[in-house]
Every structure is written in structure tokens, then in C-alpha cells.
Motif scaffolding. Sequence first.
Motif, PDB file in Angstrom:
ATOM      1  N   PRO A   1       3.514  -5.362   2.622  1.00 51.40           N
ATOM      2  CA  PRO A   1       2.502  -6.372   2.946  1.00 51.40           C
ATOM      3  C   PRO A   1       3.018  -7.320   4.019  1.00 51.40           C
ATOM      4  N   GLY A   2       2.118  -7.740   4.897  1.00 53.17           N
ATOM      5  CA  GLY A   2       2.481  -8.693   5.932  1.00 53.17           C
ATOM      6  C   GLY A   2       3.256  -8.092   7.090  1.00 53.17           C
ATOM      7  N   ALA A   3       3.460  -6.783   7.089  1.00 48.12           N
ATOM      8  CA  ALA A   3       4.241  -6.142   8.149  1.00 48.12           C
ATOM      9  C   ALA A   3       3.396  -5.930   9.400  1.00 48.12           C
ATOM     10  N   GLY A   4       2.220  -6.499   9.438  1.00 40.61           N
ATOM     11  CA  GLY A   4       1.346  -6.332  10.593  1.00 40.61           C
ATOM     12  C   GLY A   4       0.487  -5.113  10.432  1.00 40.61           C
ATOM     13  N   PRO A   5      -0.541  -4.994  11.226  1.00 41.82           N
ATOM     14  CA  PRO A   5      -1.402  -3.819  11.101  1.00 41.82           C
ATOM     15  C   PRO A   5      -0.695  -2.568  11.615  1.00 41.82           C
ATOM     16  N   VAL A   6      -1.094  -1.436  11.066  1.00 40.17           N
ATOM     17  CA  VAL A   6      -0.627  -0.136  11.565  1.00 40.17           C
ATOM     18  C   VAL A   6      -1.862   0.646  11.985  1.00 40.17           C
ATOM     19  N   GLU A   7      -1.627   1.637  12.822  1.00 41.83           N
ATOM     20  CA  GLU A   7      -2.720   2.509  13.237  1.00 41.83           C
ATOM     21  C   GLU A   7      -2.486   3.890  12.666  1.00 41.83           C
ATOM     22  N   LEU A   8      -3.544   4.473  12.142  1.00 40.11           N
ATOM     23  CA  LEU A   8      -3.491   5.785  11.504  1.00 40.11           C
ATOM     24  C   LEU A   8      -4.321   6.767  12.321  1.00 40.11           C
ATOM     25  N   THR A   9      -3.728   7.914  12.640  1.00 33.71           N
ATOM     26  CA  THR A   9      -4.451   9.003  13.278  1.00 33.71           C
ATOM     27  C   THR A   9      -4.153  10.278  12.518  1.00 33.71           C
TER      28      THR A   9
ATOM     29  N   GLY B   1       6.274  -1.741  18.516  1.00 35.79           N
ATOM     30  CA  GLY B   1       7.689  -2.066  18.326  1.00 35.79           C
ATOM     31  C   GLY B   1       8.409  -1.220  17.299  1.00 35.79           C
ATOM     32  N   HIS B   2       7.736  -0.225  16.723  1.00 35.67           N
ATOM     33  CA  HIS B   2       8.347   0.622  15.709  1.00 35.67           C
ATOM     34  C   HIS B   2       8.124   2.083  16.063  1.00 35.67           C
ATOM     35  N   PRO B   3       9.061   2.965  15.679  1.00 37.79           N
ATOM     36  CA  PRO B   3       8.817   4.392  15.918  1.00 37.79           C
ATOM     37  C   PRO B   3       7.671   4.891  15.035  1.00 37.79           C
ATOM     38  N   ALA B   4       6.924   5.856  15.535  1.00 32.13           N
ATOM     39  CA  ALA B   4       5.814   6.434  14.765  1.00 32.13           C
ATOM     40  C   ALA B   4       6.370   7.145  13.537  1.00 32.13           C
ATOM     41  N   LEU B   5       5.584   7.169  12.485  1.00 33.09           N
ATOM     42  CA  LEU B   5       5.960   7.840  11.247  1.00 33.09           C
ATOM     43  C   LEU B   5       4.977   8.974  10.998  1.00 33.09           C
ATOM     44  N   ASP B   6       5.490  10.198  10.969  1.00 36.85           N
ATOM     45  CA  ASP B   6       4.648  11.361  10.695  1.00 36.85           C
ATOM     46  C   ASP B   6       4.548  11.581   9.202  1.00 36.85           C
TER      47      ASP B   6
ATOM     48  N   SER C   1       4.506  10.814   1.571  1.00 38.71           N
ATOM     49  CA  SER C   1       3.900   9.521   1.303  1.00 38.71           C
ATOM     50  C   SER C   1       4.651   8.446   2.075  1.00 38.71           C
ATOM     51  N   ALA C   2       4.011   7.286   2.207  1.00 35.47           N
ATOM     52  CA  ALA C   2       4.623   6.155   2.895  1.00 35.47           C
ATOM     53  C   ALA C   2       4.270   4.882   2.149  1.00 35.47           C
ATOM     54  N   TYR C   3       5.232   3.981   2.066  1.00 35.57           N
ATOM     55  CA  TYR C   3       5.006   2.654   1.503  1.00 35.57           C
ATOM     56  C   TYR C   3       4.803   1.696   2.668  1.00 35.57           C
ATOM     57  N   LEU C   4       3.706   0.945   2.643  1.00 36.65           N
ATOM     58  CA  LEU C   4       3.417  -0.023   3.684  1.00 36.65           C
ATOM     59  C   LEU C   4       3.603  -1.417   3.109  1.00 36.65           C
TER      60      LEU C   4
ATOM     61  N   GLN D   1       0.835  -1.197   0.000  1.00 33.82           N
ATOM     62  CA  GLN D   1       0.000   0.000   0.000  1.00 33.82           C
ATOM     63  C   GLN D   1       0.867   1.243   0.000  1.00 33.82           C
ATOM     64  N   ILE D   2       0.345   2.290  -0.613  1.00 43.56           N
ATOM     65  CA  ILE D   2       1.001   3.596  -0.572  1.00 43.56           C
ATOM     66  C   ILE D   2      -0.017   4.587  -0.035  1.00 43.56           C
ATOM     67  N   LEU D   3       0.390   5.362   0.953  1.00 45.10           N
ATOM     68  CA  LEU D   3      -0.446   6.423   1.495  1.00 45.10           C
ATOM     69  C   LEU D   3       0.159   7.753   1.085  1.00 45.10           C
ATOM     70  N   LEU D   4      -0.663   8.660   0.593  1.00 42.74           N
ATOM     71  CA  LEU D   4      -0.239   9.999   0.185  1.00 42.74           C
ATOM     72  C   LEU D   4      -1.074  11.006   0.951  1.00 42.74           C
ATOM     73  N   CYS D   5      -0.414  11.825   1.777  1.00 43.12           N
ATOM     74  CA  CYS D   5      -1.124  12.835   2.566  1.00 43.12           C
ATOM     75  C   CYS D   5      -1.232  14.106   1.726  1.00 43.12           C
ATOM     76  N   ILE D   6      -2.457  14.541   1.464  1.00 44.69           N
ATOM     77  CA  ILE D   6      -2.644  15.736   0.633  1.00 44.69           C
ATOM     78  C   ILE D   6      -3.084  16.953   1.435  1.00 44.69           C
ATOM     79  N   ALA D   7      -3.427  16.738   2.708  1.00 43.09           N
ATOM     80  CA  ALA D   7      -3.826  17.867   3.558  1.00 43.09           C
ATOM     81  C   ALA D   7      -3.651  17.469   5.013  1.00 43.09           C
ATOM     82  N   GLY D   8      -3.311  18.442   5.843  1.00 43.79           N
ATOM     83  CA  GLY D   8      -3.172  18.191   7.263  1.00 43.79           C
ATOM     84  C   GLY D   8      -1.917  17.413   7.596  1.00 43.79           C
TER      85      GLY D   8
END
Length: 148
Positions: free
Chosen positions: A123-131, A107-112, A118-121, A92-99
Motif C-alpha cells: 500500500p502507498g507504493a504509488g500506482p502501477v500499470e497492468l498490461t 522508476g522500477h523494473p517491470a514485473l512479469d 502472484s505479486a504482493y503490492l 493487494q495480491i494479484l494471482l495470474c491464472i491464465a496468460g
Amino acid sequence: MPLTALPDYLRGVGVELTANSDNVLRCGLTAKHVDVPGLLAVTSFRAAEPARRTAHPASAVEAEYPSPAEEFRLSRLHPTAVPTRIELPTPQILLCIAGHARLSAPGHPALDLPRDASAYLRPGAGPVELTGPGARLFRATTGAPARV
């Protein structure tokens, strides 16, 4: 020079995903084979309204854009202050266009993700939480829709 408003065709956000294809006609800006006559033979220069896709709600924080291509899915995310769990069955690729959004996983540092990041996620790396209250993101995935 006085400031003027942008014409409507220069406003908004355009996100394009393309499937693999072997029928590309290149007309320049590449070291690959350029076929200007072939491109001109199949190009129409008539003005037309652009095709627009309407997103359909898939969950409280996600709206999906229908696509005839089986290779990928495109959706728009509006995360909140409450963490949204994203499963990672596919790349998956996430692209932040606002905010501003934040991804976190145990077990991983947060990614702002600030605007235009953008961020590449993987597959199989476990679930992530998005806020990210007020953030808007696009999510490109492969295959079947990956729900949040």
C-alpha cells in the motif's frame, strides 16, 4: 489406461479468502490442537452443490465478487494491451491464472506475471500499470473496493 474427461467438480478455478477467526476446528495435518470429535459434531456429510459467487462488472477490465466479509474484496481482472492503472490504497495480491501479465511503475523494473505467479503490492507504493492481453488475474484487497 485410456484418457477420460475430468468430472465437473474437478474443473474450474477456486479462489478462497478467509477472514480472521478464533473458531477453527482442526482435524489433522498440523502441530496445533486437533479436535476431531468437535469437527465431527458440526460437520454435515450430505452431498450438496457448492456455493458459487457471480462477479459483477466494476469497470471495463474488472469484475468484483460480492462478499459479506468487510475485511477483504476479491475481483477478477482481464487486462488488455492498453495499460490499466491500479491505485494502491490498501495491500493487494494479484494471482495470474491464465496468460501472461506485466506490472510496471515509474522508476522500477517491470514485473512479469506468468500463469500461476502472484505479486504482493504494497500500500502507498504509488500506482502501477497492468498490461496483459489474454491474461486473467484475481485480485485480493483489504477493506473497501480498490477500483481500476
